[in-house]
Design an enzyme around this catalytic site. Structure first.
Site, short mmCIF file in Angstrom:
data_model
loop_
_atom_site.label_atom_id
_atom_site.label_comp_id
_atom_site.label_asym_id
_atom_site.label_seq_id
_atom_site.Cartn_x
_atom_site.Cartn_y
_atom_site.Cartn_z
N ARG A 176 1.52 -0.93 0.02
CA ARG A 176 0.48 0.22 -0.15
C ARG A 176 0.68 1.65 0.14
NH1 ARG A 176 -2.86 -4.46 -1.01
NH2 ARG A 176 -4.71 -4.64 0.76
N SER A 221 -10.06 1.00 3.33
CA SER A 221 -10.23 -0.10 4.34
C SER A 221 -9.26 1.59 5.09
CB SER A 221 -9.14 -0.57 3.95
OG SER A 221 -9.37 -2.18 3.64
N GLU A 262 -5.02 4.19 6.45
CA GLU A 262 -4.07 3.69 5.19
C GLU A 262 -3.96 5.34 3.99
OE1 GLU A 262 -4.53 0.15 2.81
OE2 GLU A 262 -6.34 1.04 1.89
P1 FAD Z 1 -8.20 9.75 -4.87
O1 FAD Z 1 -9.19 8.90 -3.86
O2 FAD Z 1 -9.02 10.81 -5.49
O3 FAD Z 1 -6.64 9.83 -4.72
C1 FAD Z 1 -5.58 9.35 -3.70
C2 FAD Z 1 -4.30 10.34 -3.88
O4 FAD Z 1 -3.90 9.91 -4.95
C3 FAD Z 1 -4.81 10.91 -3.58
O5 FAD Z 1 -3.32 11.85 -2.48
C4 FAD Z 1 -4.51 12.15 -4.84
O6 FAD Z 1 -4.05 13.60 -3.96
C5 FAD Z 1 -3.71 11.03 -5.33
N1 FAD Z 1 -3.51 11.02 -6.35
C6 FAD Z 1 -4.80 11.02 -7.71
N2 FAD Z 1 -4.55 10.81 -9.21
C7 FAD Z 1 -3.44 10.96 -8.91
C8 FAD Z 1 -2.13 11.08 -10.35
N3 FAD Z 1 -2.43 10.84 -11.22
N4 FAD Z 1 -0.96 11.48 -10.00
C9 FAD Z 1 -0.84 11.44 -8.51
N5 FAD Z 1 -1.51 11.48 -8.07
C10 FAD Z 1 -2.38 10.92 -8.16
N6 FAD Z 1 -8.14 0.42 -1.90
C11 FAD Z 1 -6.99 -1.16 -2.44
O7 FAD Z 1 -5.71 -1.29 -2.26
N7 FAD Z 1 -7.18 -2.18 -2.11
C12 FAD Z 1 -8.67 -2.18 -2.42
O8 FAD Z 1 -9.41 -3.58 -1.94
C13 FAD Z 1 -9.52 -1.71 -2.27
N8 FAD Z 1 -11.02 -1.71 -2.02
C14 FAD Z 1 -11.82 -0.35 -2.26
C15 FAD Z 1 -13.23 -0.65 -1.19
C16 FAD Z 1 -14.02 0.81 -1.43
C17 FAD Z 1 -15.13 0.32 -1.33
C18 FAD Z 1 -13.50 1.98 -2.16
C19 FAD Z 1 -14.35 3.48 -1.07
C20 FAD Z 1 -11.95 1.81 -1.26
C21 FAD Z 1 -11.42 0.82 -1.96
N9 FAD Z 1 -9.50 0.87 -1.91
C22 FAD Z 1 -8.88 0.26 -1.93
C23 FAD Z 1 -9.06 2.41 -1.51
C24 FAD Z 1 -8.78 3.02 -3.26
O9 FAD Z 1 -9.95 2.64 -4.06
C25 FAD Z 1 -7.67 3.24 -3.97
O10 FAD Z 1 -7.42 3.40 -3.03
C26 FAD Z 1 -7.67 3.93 -5.27
O11 FAD Z 1 -6.79 3.62 -5.71
C27 FAD Z 1 -8.11 5.30 -5.43
O12 FAD Z 1 -8.24 5.71 -6.05
P2 FAD Z 1 -9.22 7.93 -6.36
O13 FAD Z 1 -8.51 7.60 -7.89
O14 FAD Z 1 -9.91 7.21 -5.96
O15 FAD Z 1 -7.76 8.36 -6.01
P1 NAP Z 2 -10.57 -10.87 3.77
O1 NAP Z 2 -10.37 -11.99 3.23
O2 NAP Z 2 -11.78 -10.97 5.04
O3 NAP Z 2 -9.07 -11.11 4.65
C1 NAP Z 2 -8.53 -10.40 5.84
C2 NAP Z 2 -6.97 -9.95 6.02
O4 NAP Z 2 -5.72 -11.07 6.20
C3 NAP Z 2 -6.93 -8.72 4.90
O5 NAP Z 2 -6.48 -7.66 5.30
C4 NAP Z 2 -6.10 -9.78 4.26
O6 NAP Z 2 -5.16 -8.79 4.06
C5 NAP Z 2 -5.20 -10.73 4.56
N1 NAP Z 2 -5.87 -12.19 4.12
C6 NAP Z 2 -6.17 -12.83 3.75
N2 NAP Z 2 -5.77 -14.44 3.52
C7 NAP Z 2 -4.91 -13.94 3.44
C8 NAP Z 2 -3.72 -14.83 3.03
N3 NAP Z 2 -4.05 -16.13 1.99
N4 NAP Z 2 -2.37 -14.56 2.73
C9 NAP Z 2 -2.32 -13.51 3.78
N5 NAP Z 2 -3.06 -12.43 4.37
C10 NAP Z 2 -4.16 -12.46 3.76
O7 NAP Z 2 -10.27 -8.70 3.96
P2 NAP Z 2 -11.64 -8.60 3.13
O8 NAP Z 2 -11.41 -7.43 4.35
O9 NAP Z 2 -12.39 -9.09 2.56
O10 NAP Z 2 -10.77 -7.69 1.45
C11 NAP Z 2 -10.38 -8.70 0.60
C12 NAP Z 2 -9.10 -8.11 -0.26
O11 NAP Z 2 -9.52 -7.20 -0.35
C13 NAP Z 2 -8.04 -7.98 0.79
O12 NAP Z 2 -6.93 -8.17 0.38
C14 NAP Z 2 -8.30 -6.54 0.86
O13 NAP Z 2 -6.63 -5.73 1.49
C15 NAP Z 2 -9.02 -5.75 -0.47
N6 NAP Z 2 -9.91 -4.79 0.62
C16 NAP Z 2 -8.78 -3.26 0.26
C17 NAP Z 2 -9.33 -2.16 0.85
C18 NAP Z 2 -8.27 -1.06 1.23
O14 NAP Z 2 -9.38 0.44 0.86
N7 NAP Z 2 -7.38 -1.48 1.15
C19 NAP Z 2 -10.47 -2.09 0.85
C20 NAP Z 2 -11.65 -3.47 1.15
C21 NAP Z 2 -10.95 -4.38 0.60
P3 NAP Z 2 -4.42 -7.88 2.80
O15 NAP Z 2 -5.02 -7.12 3.06
O16 NAP Z 2 -3.03 -7.60 3.04
O17 NAP Z 2 -4.68 -8.72 1.52
#
Ligand code: FAD
Ligand code: NAP
Length: 340
Positions: A166, A239, A335
């Site tokens: 991340r 998250s 995050e």
């Molecule tokens: P924004 O929120 O608009 O921006 C985020 C940051 O990036 C800001 O600092 C912004 O200034 C910067 N930025 C945006 N565009 C650019 C650019 N072109 N150049 C330089 N900087 C830039 N994240 C995960 O990693 N895994 C997931 O599974 C995941 N699931 C999500 C589920 C939900 C329901 C939600 C709401 C979020 C989730 N996220 C997840 C977080 C998010 O979707 C990601 O981080 C996504 O990449 C953000 O994209 P955005 O365009 O909305 O960025």
């Molecule tokens: P989940 O499946 O309930 O799992 C809980 C946590 O355990 C996750 O955070 C995941 O870590 C870790 N995990 C599960 N299985 C694993 C494995 N086999 N090896 C290593 N780590 C494991 O999680 P969830 O909330 O439903 O999300 C599912 C996936 O979507 C996850 O990968 C999560 O990161 C991603 N997600 C991210 C965001 C965001 O905003 N960043 C939001 C929603 C979902 P990791 O998170 O490191 O994968």
């Protein structure tokens, strides 16, 4: 000036946490030329610039006195294409999930586990988005960006992006570049990753023995829809905390005290703890104070039930952090990107 500037605009529709703060100036840019024009204009006015994609990884805690710049650059180009794999260049303003679905429709795999993540392609490298054992870095070849100070176009190789869990050089140096497009290497011979979370279970339940990349995408979409709140229904920013990485010794101590601890050993010997499990154990799941809350199905997601401010959400986050630290001696890190 060819830019369509708006003033005192509410950003509520532009962030998935639905926080109602105002941008002094707001502009959408459709081309790199417009982007340069907007950055030059802001510099001449000594205004700070906030780059915006889909606003799904942001916490806005107050009105923004500068220029909010939303990137609307569109287009996908094929750079290489052979029987085995392909490289495509995707403009920063493309929607991430739509791009993933487009890649699957072309018979390409590599991004299926990253289905249904909100936001733009340009933001994907910023926190090296990841889900179900796959990260953006696994497919990124290079990133095209504009250096904000000099307006110089630059290309960063995947190694130069310094991708980590991340994290990336773009998150570490937030005001240095605007990502304008990203090159992805995708495969025509799928190497599916099914061993993470309930993906394999979902496929078995559906009677799918020889899954395709599209099946994996369908599995991920179904699983995500079953437990994660849709920001269109309940405002959230995904998250709210990163999963903490602790030493093997600390994980062992915690495991001894909490035998149900959910933890995953990492390649470097450290151990990843599931932040959601810690928060749930501490009793926060479903907690609500006024309009700021902890989601009832996934304790890692903080939600806005209506009129919570960014500060309300951050205050709740601080209380959770302090509690987790006290109970488990683990420091949770926020995050999303916070604008204070
Ligand atoms: P924004 O929120 O608009 O921006 C985020 C940051 O990036 C800001 O600092 C912004 O200034 C910067 N930025 C945006 N565009 C650019 C650019 N072109 N150049 C330089 N900087 C830039 N994240 C995960 O990693 N895994 C997931 O599974 C995941 N699931 C999500 C589920 C939900 C329901 C939600 C709401 C979020 C989730 N996220 C997840 C977080 C998010 O979707 C990601 O981080 C996504 O990449 C953000 O994209 P955005 O365009 O909305 O960025
Ligand atoms: P989940 O499946 O309930 O799992 C809980 C946590 O355990 C996750 O955070 C995941 O870590 C870790 N995990 C599960 N299985 C694993 C494995 N086999 N090896 C290593 N780590 C494991 O999680 P969830 O909330 O439903 O999300 C599912 C996936 O979507 C996850 O990968 C999560 O990161 C991603 N997600 C991210 C965001 C965001 O905003 N960043 C939001 C929603 C979902 P990791 O998170 O490191 O994968």
């Amino acid at each position: 000036m060819s830019l369509h500037l708006q003033e005192h605009l509410s950003l509520r529709p532009y962030n998935t946490l639905a926080v109602d703060v105002r941008a002094r100036y707001f502009v959408q840019v459709d081309s790199v030329e417009q982007l340069c024009e907007a950055l030059s204009w802001a510099k001449a006015q000594s205004l700070e610039v906030l780059l915006l994609g889909g606003g799904s990884n942001l916490v806005l805690s107050k009105d923004f006195a500068g220029l909010v710049l939303q990137l609307n650059l569109r287009g996908i180009d094929w750079l290489e294409d052979d029987a085995e794999q392909t490289v495509v260049r995707v403009q920063a303003g493309e929607n991430w999930h739509e791009f993933v679905q487009w890649s699957l429709a072309q018979g390409l795999s590599g991004l299926e586990n990253l289905s249904l993540i909100p936001g733009s392609v340009g933001a994907a490298p910023v926190q090296n988005i990841g889900a179900y054992g796959v990260e953006t870095k696994d497919s990124v070849v290079q990133v095209q960006a504009l250096e904000r100070d000099s307006l110089t176009p630059v290309t960063l190789s995947a190694a130069e992006c310094d991708f980590a869990y991340r994290d990336s050089v773009f998150k570490q140096q937030p005001n240095r570049w605007v990502i304008t497009s990203v090159d992805f290497r995708l495969s025509r011979t799928p190497a599916l990753k099914l061993g993470y979370g309930p993906i394999q279970g979902w496929l078995t339940e559906q009677g799918i023995d020889a899954p395709t990349a599209k099946d994996v995408s369908r599995a991920v979409i179904a699983i995500r829809q079953s437990k994660l709140p849709d920001p269109a229904q309940l405002a959230n920013t995904g998250s709210f905390f990163k999963n903490p990485i602790v030493s093997a010794a600390q994980a062992q101590r915690l495991q001894h005290e909490f035998p149900q601890l959910v933890s995953y050993p990492m390649a470097d010997g450290q151990v990843k703890l599931a932040a959601g499990w810690l928060i749930e154990q501490a009793g926060w799941k479903g907690f609500r104070q006024d309009d700021a809350g902890v989601h009832a199905q996934q304790a890692l997601v903080l939600v806005n039930y209506g009129h919570a401010t960014g500060r309300d959400i951050l205050e709740l986050a601080s209380r959770i952090q302090a509690d987790i630290n006290q109970r488990f001696a683990v420091q949770l890190e926020i995050e999303p990107v916070v604008y204070r």
